[in-house]
Design an enzyme around this catalytic site. Structure first.
Site, mmCIF file in Angstrom:
data_model
loop_
_atom_site.group_PDB
_atom_site.id
_atom_site.type_symbol
_atom_site.label_atom_id
_atom_site.label_comp_id
_atom_site.label_asym_id
_atom_site.label_seq_id
_atom_site.Cartn_x
_atom_site.Cartn_y
_atom_site.Cartn_z
ATOM 1 N N GLU B 181 13.230 3.837 3.527
ATOM 2 C CA GLU B 181 14.368 4.261 4.355
ATOM 3 C C GLU B 181 14.218 5.719 4.783
ATOM 4 O OE1 GLU B 181 16.856 2.400 5.677
ATOM 5 O OE2 GLU B 181 15.558 0.827 4.863
ATOM 6 N N SER B 267 -7.496 6.698 2.310
ATOM 7 C CA SER B 267 -7.198 5.551 3.188
ATOM 8 C C SER B 267 -8.340 4.564 3.394
ATOM 9 C CB SER B 267 -6.758 6.023 4.573
ATOM 10 O OG SER B 267 -5.793 7.025 4.508
ATOM 11 N N HIS B 396 2.779 -4.207 6.282
ATOM 12 C CA HIS B 396 1.609 -3.460 5.812
ATOM 13 C C HIS B 396 2.003 -2.008 5.514
ATOM 14 C CE1 HIS B 396 -2.289 -1.549 5.620
ATOM 15 N NE2 HIS B 396 -1.950 -0.781 6.622
ATOM 16 N N SER B 397 2.780 -1.414 6.421
ATOM 17 C CA SER B 397 3.238 -0.032 6.235
ATOM 18 C C SER B 397 4.393 0.201 7.202
ATOM 19 C CB SER B 397 2.105 0.954 6.553
ATOM 20 O OG SER B 397 1.889 0.999 7.958
#
Lengths: 382, 504
Positions: B181, B267, B396-397
């Site tokens: 959020e 990443s 996923h993100s």
């Protein structure tokens, strides 16, 4: 990443035709139908045309099926079918290797690497933090393995090593590159310099939607393997009138997009926008800047840059990639050879710092407008 | 090792629910176990003594025949399911070789000598099929209603451990929700959740020792949470403030802590796998009672580094536990587009690595599997592969909207009916160890703590500018010193060009 752009990117002002600026491409004739498109839509159009005009062409990579993480491949799978447009397993070396194989059989393989930051497995494992090691049991030594790469050792040498019996000219590798505001180490890199050091491939970087469509179609149809870097920052932010028809912009031809007399600036991709702003500011201080978009970095158009520097006597190069070993060094050395007696000042490079691309420090790392303006002034006042 | 959970209490050496004497489900699983135990004799005795597994391991149904295998046969055929050893009559294709089979022909009984060792030969042309007739079954302990399946093998978990595990799973849920959020509100630039994978995160961490070195992919913050990384520390990294150990250099969720033996997240996918082999080897050379533990998703197993990592670990006999979170999706790529094998578990044998498939949404099964794998890795100095089956409930993100490529119904099903946190909660509650009052207290206090952590992190001082130039090398090089001097002068001259708060 795509939604990230919407929130956090710097706004791109694409200047109009005032101030003698030709930032926007003028390659199509005015009577042709045009449409206002952003960068990813222009690229999408080019891919549609490429697949339409050559039934032996393919588009594949990670997540391209549903349109791709940057929407560049939207609608392709639905239109051309999953045999020609498909998701691959998560493996860059496999993607490029597979593409080379397809291309070697006379097809056009337009492969997508999700972020240029991840292109290295296709290039060489040695480029990472840890080298590829082999353990030699006889001598109990670790040997650092040399190159084991698809792009450098395979794609680039395919034609040459076979005496032109084979080639993989139909291979085009597309990858988003460059700063995006919050990409950090692994979503912001500009790796063009690594590839410019490889005879046998071409390296192309468009600055805008109209340029991207024409350059991508040229790249796909060029009979040599091409690495095509797309400035991800511009995917949504850059909007331009793009002709709807099939057109190509020639490779290895630089373009003077702004004429001037006091200093030549050379750049590519998204950085040209920043340089353009610096040129506008410099003009207010009475300095007339000539701005050149290189477009193709390998093989690059030396003649256009040389002619400009012979006119202005000064050169400034700017790129996001770190300054040391960046492609600006090659341009500088070449122009020095060709224009030595015409130069009024040393060649200036305004580039990224020699650090990994940082997250919170990005505004300090980048070659900003004012860094460029300062360099313009100090070069002119040398 | 002694059976002492990290909280300092001894675990109960008898399971809370008494197990029936016959815990062998069927002959095939018995043979699995028999082969494994026979091979791992040292492990068995140490497990018996130290983990109180005698209640489980010894209680076998001795009326079932116990096959006798020589070590040679076992070493070449570990974990082969004999039920697949049948021949298709009509084709030349054969399934995996029979465990104990002698051919009638004298020629066939001889062996050929090749660089890799002796190998028997056959005049029959047989192809190993591309897949087994049966998929490798999934090890689970708890059913969907949170009840222990009768006859299960599992390592008992004390009340204290179970409650801590549950609390951490719930904390991870709250953390994911609130940080997600926060990204939506523009307070942090990026986030990715572990929703649906809380059991893998927490139960695996609970099964390890703090000295085990963890090399994550990026969807395992629960492991760091378990080890003591605070909500404030998580928030600091996400905000990249002055307190961030990563010094603000990386995107959010790229946590790392050498104090907690948790390598910093990067990443790129799967790069940690060969690194884990190296870490494991280092621990072996140092004779440490520890192993490397590394995580990867289903997509990551397609990377070349997966091959490199497993092969190196096997050849170097490194103590590494490879945990694959098979959650069905790699961004928009479903596993049907990722591989054609029976998932990842079958790949272990290709490298000579012992493997197991486990229900990743079953905290008890994950705990037992990881604990056992860890012991094997350390005592036998070998790699082990665990495939934890699960589902990526979240996108996923924050840069992804997964409803674009999968059905909302599918997501909802896994979120509700196959929720690992609820499943474990039922078991903990049924034992009388957790109440709804505990639940609401935990969730509200965690939520409050997180909101405070975010507020504090947001206000925290930023990193000093010098940290842009540090740590490129161990010592700043000349070009970096020059660039730092140049930048500082520039910022002083034109401060309006730069964000405020970065002290020079």
């Amino acid at each position: 990443m795509a939604s990230l752009l919407g929130r956090f990117c710097r706004k791109l002002v694409v200047p109009g035709s005032a101030h003698g600026s030709r930032m926007i491409s003028t390659t199509a004739c005015d009577s042709e139908a045009v449409k206002s498109l952003n960068l990813y839509s222009a690229i999408n159009q080019a891919l549609h045309i490429a697949l339409e005009t050559d039934p032996r062409s393919y588009v594949f990579g990670e997540d391209v099926g549903f349109g791709g993480v940057f929407r560049c491949t939207t609608g392709l799978a639905e239109r051309f079918g999953k045999n020609r447009v498909f998701n691959t397993p998560l493996c860059e070396q496999g993607i490029v290797g597979f593409g080379i194989g397809l291309a070697a059989m006379g097809n056009r393989a337009v492969v997508e690497i999700q972020f240029a930051d991840y292109i290295y497995p296709a290039f060489d494992q040695v480029k990472r933090v840890f080298p590829t090691l082999e353990f030699d049991f006889s001598t109990a030594e670790f040997l650092i393995r040399g190159f084991n790469s698809q792009i450098v050792n395979e794609a680039a040498k395919f034609r040459y090593r076979s005496g032109n019996q084979f080639n993989c000219g139909g291979l085009t590798i597309r990858a988003p590159y460059g700063a995006v505001g919050h990409g950090g180490h692994y979503h912001s890199q500009s790796p063009e310099a690594f590839f410019c050091h490889v005879p046998g491939i071409k390296v192309v970087i468009p600055r805008s939607p109209r340029e991207a469509k024409g350059l991508l179609l040229s790249s796909i149809r060029d009979p040599n393997p091409v690495v095509f870097f797309e400035p991800k920052w511009l995917y949504r932010q850059a909007v331009e009138e793009v002709p709807e028809h099939d057109y190509m912009i020639p490779l290895s031809q630089a373009e003077v997009i702004r004429e001037g007399n006091d200093i030549t600036l050379v750049g590519w991709g998204a950085q040209l926008t920043v340089m353009e702003q610096a040129c506008l500011d410099a003009e207010k201080e009475g300095i007339s800047c000539e701005l050149i978009d290189l477009k193709t970095l390998l093989p690059w158009d030396k003649e256009t840059v040389e002619a400009s520097v012979k006119k202005t006597g000064r050169l400034l190069i700017s790129h996001e990639a770190p300054v040391t070993g960046g492609f600006g060094a090659e341009i500088s050395a070449t122009i020095l050879e060709r224009c030595f007696l015409k130069l009024e000042a040393p060649v200036s490079r305004v580039c990224g710092l020699d650090t990994p691309f940082p997250l919170v420090f990005e505004p300090f790392y980048m070659p900003t407008k004012n860094k460029i303006l300062d360099a313009i002034k100090s070069t002119v006042n040398y | 090792m002694t059976c002492q959970v990290r909280q300092g209490t001894t675990c109960t050496c008898r399971p809370s629910n008494p197990l029936p004497t016959n815990i062998v489900k069927d002959t095939t699983s018995f043979l699995h176990m028999a082969m494994w135990f026979a091979r791992s004799r040292n492990l068995v005795s140490s497990l018996r003594q130290n983990l109180g597994l005698s209640a489980i391991l010894i209680k076998r149904n001795h009326s079932s025949p116990r096959p006798v295998f020589t070590n040679y046969e076992l070493s070449s055929k570990v974990f082969l399911d004999p039920s697949t050893s049948f021949r298709h009559e009509s084709t030349a294709v054969e399934s995996q070789p029979d465990l104990v089979q002698q051919s009638d022909h004298e020629d066939d009984a001889q062996e050929l000598d090749f660089p890799g060792g002796k190998v028997g030969y056959t005049s029959e042309m047989k192809f190993i099929p591309e897949s087994s007739s049966r998929r490798i079954p999934c090890y689970r302990v708890l059913n969907e209603h949170g009840k222990i399946i009768s006859d299960s093998d599992f390592i008992p978990v004390s009340e204290k451990l179970a409650v801590r595990m549950y609390e951490q799973m719930a904390t991870l849920q709250v953390m994911d929700h609130i940080f997600y959020e926060a990204q939506r509100q523009g307070r942090i630039s990026f986030y990715l959740t572990s929703v649906g994978e809380e059991a893998i995160n927490i139960a695996s961490a609970a099964a390890l020792s703090p000295e085990d070195v963890v090399l994550p992919q990026y969807r395992e913050p629960g492991v760091l949470l378990w080890r003591g990384f605070t909500l404030e520390e998580f928030a600091n990294q996400c905000f990249g403030n002055k307190a961030d150990y990563g010094k603000g250099r990386q995107m959010p969720i790229h946590y790392g802590s050498n104090q907690h033996n948790y390598f910093t997240v990067s990443s790129p996918i799967a790069t940690q796998l060969p690194q884990a082999a190296g870490v494991g080897y280092a621990l072996k050379m140092e004779k440490k009672n520890a192993c490397a533990v590394t995580f990867i998703g289903d997509g990551g197993t397609s990377e070349g580094d997966f091959h490199a990592g497993l092969n190196f670990a096997a050849v170097m006999e490194a103590p590494v536990v490879f945990i694959c979170r098979n959650n069905g999706w790699a961004i928009s790529t479903h596993i049907s587009e990722q591989f054609r094998s029976d998932g990842i578990v079958v790949k272990g044998q290709a490298y000579g690595i012992r493997s197991i498939r486990v229900d990743g949404n079953d905290a008890l099964a994950v705990y037992s599997a990881v604990r056992s794998a860890r012991e094997m890795a350390v005592t036998e100095q070998r790699p082990v592969l665990i495939e934890a089956m699960t589902y990526r409930v979240g996108h996923h993100s924050t840069s992804d909207d997964s409803t674009k490529y999968r059905e909302a119904d599918e997501i909802q099903y896994w979120k509700m009916s196959r929720n690992p946190v609820n499943r474990f909660k039922k078991w903990v509650q049924d034992n009388g160890w957790w109440s709804e009052e505990d639940e609401s207290k935990l969730r509200s206090s965690t939520r409050k703590q997180l909101l405070q952590a975010i507020q504090a992190a947001e206000k925290w001082e930023k990193q000093p500018l010098t940290e842009l130039f540090n740590d490129v090398y161990d010592v700043k090089t000349k070009n970096l010193e020059e660039q730092e001097v140049g930048l500082k002068a520039l910022v002083e001259k034109q401060p309006q060009d730069y964000p405020t708060g970065f002290h020079i």
